[in-house]
Scaffold this active site. Sequence first.
Site, PDB file in Angstrom:
ATOM      1  N   HIS A   1      -8.056   0.537  -4.677  1.00 33.37           N
ATOM      2  CA  HIS A   1      -8.455   1.850  -4.185  1.00 33.37           C
ATOM      3  C   HIS A   1      -9.501   2.527  -5.056  1.00 33.37           C
ATOM      4  O   HIS A   1     -10.033   3.574  -4.676  1.00 33.37           O
ATOM      5  CB  HIS A   1      -7.231   2.761  -4.009  1.00 33.37           C
ATOM      6  CG  HIS A   1      -7.332   3.637  -2.798  1.00 33.37           C
ATOM      7  ND1 HIS A   1      -6.243   4.247  -2.212  1.00 33.37           N
ATOM      8  CD2 HIS A   1      -8.388   4.010  -2.049  1.00 33.37           C
ATOM      9  CE1 HIS A   1      -6.621   4.953  -1.168  1.00 33.37           C
ATOM     10  NE2 HIS A   1      -7.931   4.833  -1.044  1.00 33.37           N
TER      11      HIS A   1
ATOM     12  N   ASP B   1      -1.684   7.282   2.064  1.00 33.86           N
ATOM     13  CA  ASP B   1      -1.350   6.593   0.820  1.00 33.86           C
ATOM     14  C   ASP B   1       0.038   7.031   0.367  1.00 33.86           C
ATOM     15  O   ASP B   1       0.439   8.176   0.591  1.00 33.86           O
ATOM     16  CB  ASP B   1      -2.389   6.987  -0.245  1.00 33.86           C
ATOM     17  CG  ASP B   1      -2.477   6.017  -1.408  1.00 33.86           C
ATOM     18  OD1 ASP B   1      -1.452   5.396  -1.757  1.00 33.86           O
ATOM     19  OD2 ASP B   1      -3.561   5.903  -1.995  1.00 33.86           O
TER      20      ASP B   1
ATOM     21  N   HIS C   1       0.511   7.267  -2.740  1.00 38.74           N
ATOM     22  CA  HIS C   1       0.169   7.903  -4.007  1.00 38.74           C
ATOM     23  C   HIS C   1      -0.966   8.899  -3.821  1.00 38.74           C
ATOM     24  O   HIS C   1      -1.798   8.752  -2.926  1.00 38.74           O
ATOM     25  CB  HIS C   1      -0.247   6.835  -5.026  1.00 38.74           C
ATOM     26  CG  HIS C   1       0.730   5.705  -5.131  1.00 38.74           C
ATOM     27  ND1 HIS C   1       0.636   4.570  -4.349  1.00 38.74           N
ATOM     28  CD2 HIS C   1       1.828   5.549  -5.909  1.00 38.74           C
ATOM     29  CE1 HIS C   1       1.641   3.754  -4.639  1.00 38.74           C
ATOM     30  NE2 HIS C   1       2.379   4.326  -5.580  1.00 38.74           N
TER      31      HIS C   1
ATOM     32  N   ASP D   1      -3.427   9.607  -6.104  1.00 38.33           N
ATOM     33  CA  ASP D   1      -4.683   9.143  -6.704  1.00 38.33           C
ATOM     34  C   ASP D   1      -5.523  10.301  -7.216  1.00 38.33           C
ATOM     35  O   ASP D   1      -6.759  10.301  -7.105  1.00 38.33           O
ATOM     36  CB  ASP D   1      -5.482   8.298  -5.699  1.00 38.33           C
ATOM     37  CG  ASP D   1      -4.767   7.007  -5.332  1.00 38.33           C
ATOM     38  OD1 ASP D   1      -3.797   6.631  -6.030  1.00 38.33           O
ATOM     39  OD2 ASP D   1      -5.156   6.368  -4.335  1.00 38.33           O
TER      40      ASP D   1
ATOM     41  N   HIS E   1      -7.547   2.815 -10.078  1.00 41.83           N
ATOM     42  CA  HIS E   1      -7.279   2.977  -8.650  1.00 41.83           C
ATOM     43  C   HIS E   1      -6.417   4.209  -8.374  1.00 41.83           C
ATOM     44  O   HIS E   1      -6.270   4.609  -7.213  1.00 41.83           O
ATOM     45  CB  HIS E   1      -6.637   1.713  -8.046  1.00 41.83           C
ATOM     46  CG  HIS E   1      -5.230   1.439  -8.467  1.00 41.83           C
ATOM     47  ND1 HIS E   1      -4.405   0.572  -7.778  1.00 41.83           N
ATOM     48  CD2 HIS E   1      -4.479   1.903  -9.500  1.00 41.83           C
ATOM     49  CE1 HIS E   1      -3.229   0.514  -8.372  1.00 41.83           C
ATOM     50  NE2 HIS E   1      -3.250   1.312  -9.415  1.00 41.83           N
TER      51      HIS E   1
ATOM     52  N   ASP F   1      -4.716   3.209   2.511  1.00 40.66           N
ATOM     53  CA  ASP F   1      -4.104   2.304   1.541  1.00 40.66           C
ATOM     54  C   ASP F   1      -2.928   1.614   2.222  1.00 40.66           C
ATOM     55  O   ASP F   1      -2.030   2.274   2.761  1.00 40.66           O
ATOM     56  CB  ASP F   1      -3.627   3.091   0.319  1.00 40.66           C
ATOM     57  CG  ASP F   1      -3.232   2.203  -0.851  1.00 40.66           C
ATOM     58  OD1 ASP F   1      -2.634   1.135  -0.613  1.00 40.66           O
ATOM     59  OD2 ASP F   1      -3.500   2.592  -2.005  1.00 40.66           O
TER      60      ASP F   1
ATOM     61  N   ASP G   1      -0.425   0.384   1.068  1.00 44.06           N
ATOM     62  CA  ASP G   1       0.895   0.691   0.511  1.00 44.06           C
ATOM     63  C   ASP G   1       1.494   1.968   1.087  1.00 44.06           C
ATOM     64  O   ASP G   1       2.628   2.331   0.754  1.00 44.06           O
ATOM     65  CB  ASP G   1       0.873   0.728  -1.021  1.00 44.06           C
ATOM     66  CG  ASP G   1       0.201   1.964  -1.622  1.00 44.06           C
ATOM     67  OD1 ASP G   1       0.070   2.997  -0.958  1.00 44.06           O
ATOM     68  OD2 ASP G   1      -0.192   1.893  -2.811  1.00 44.06           O
TER      69      ASP G   1
ATOM     70  N   GLU H   1      -6.187  -2.373  -0.960  1.00 43.17           N
ATOM     71  CA  GLU H   1      -4.974  -2.804  -1.665  1.00 43.17           C
ATOM     72  C   GLU H   1      -4.191  -3.907  -0.970  1.00 43.17           C
ATOM     73  O   GLU H   1      -2.998  -4.092  -1.225  1.00 43.17           O
ATOM     74  CB  GLU H   1      -4.058  -1.613  -1.973  1.00 43.17           C
ATOM     75  CG  GLU H   1      -4.675  -0.548  -2.875  1.00 43.17           C
ATOM     76  CD  GLU H   1      -4.758  -0.936  -4.350  1.00 43.17           C
ATOM     77  OE1 GLU H   1      -4.255  -2.026  -4.705  1.00 43.17           O
ATOM     78  OE2 GLU H   1      -5.334  -0.152  -5.125  1.00 43.17           O
TER      79      GLU H   1
END
Length: 312
Positions: A104, A127, A129, A131, A144, A236, A238, A281
């Site tokens: 990312h 995402d 997360h 970030d 990332h 992303d 994830d 990712e």
Amino acid sequence: MYIYIYIYISFLRAPQTYGQPFVGTDSGPRLLREGGLATMLTQLGWRVEDIADLDFSLHEMQESANPANARNCALVGHASNILADVVETKIKEGLFPLILGGDHSVAIGSLTGILRARPNTGIIWVDAHADLNIPETSGSGNMHGMPLGLLMDHPDGAYDFSKLPGFDFLVDGPRISPEQLVYVGLRDVDPTERLWIKDLGIKAFTMTDVDNYGIGQVMSKALDHLKGRPLHLSYDIDSVDPADAPATGTRVRGGLTYREAHFVGEIIARSGSLASADIVEVNPSLSDDDGANETVELGLQLITSFMGKSII
């Protein structure tokens, strides 16, 4: 409302792996391409420009160019600079840039190029997360987890890139205003990120919000917040629950279901405002063959969803 009617799409294969500690994210773009992405998109009516992988190699580097809390920053900055220029050029040529990551950290480059060409762009960040870290707040030093933190326009001043080797190109670069960003699917947020989201007033929909409102209302609220802007989608893999996307580096249980993940793409496509996107990712080295194939296939299907595929 911005309505973008594109005919041409440009695949920008960004095989970045230095923004995180695992090998394998650099193979994501190749596997998506080999999985038949170009054919899938031409069947949706797109005309595809498929150029070679971007060359991010940097052969001469000083050891001092890698501060401990910004791992591989010279390599990440070098790649980001290249990607930013290419993305900006493709937008000005009238193409839809679809960036295939890579980890990312590629978003540092993709967002820089997009904001140079379209400063008013709204960003939907799907995402697990946030970030939103910077080197001074990151627990891992992995870049990332920093693209939004580095590019965010903080009230106490934008990040000082002169102290980050490899990032000179961003000293006077574009910045993201908090109102330009919406998070969808957050479920693993660091303490400093949590504070900044609240203090900056960033619109954020966690998995608790998805459970509470349903993905339909969440996406309606997200799109309403960014109404009137061209949209960039940063997806992303994830963000999806590891049961459906096991081949990724920072798995967190309790993510988007298969259908929720597709709905995000479908409703953004239906808005008519999507002008650029990246997907990141995918890392086949972090699962067995079945898990890797399942994750790549999910990535392909998510791309077709946000590029216009519908059930009927």
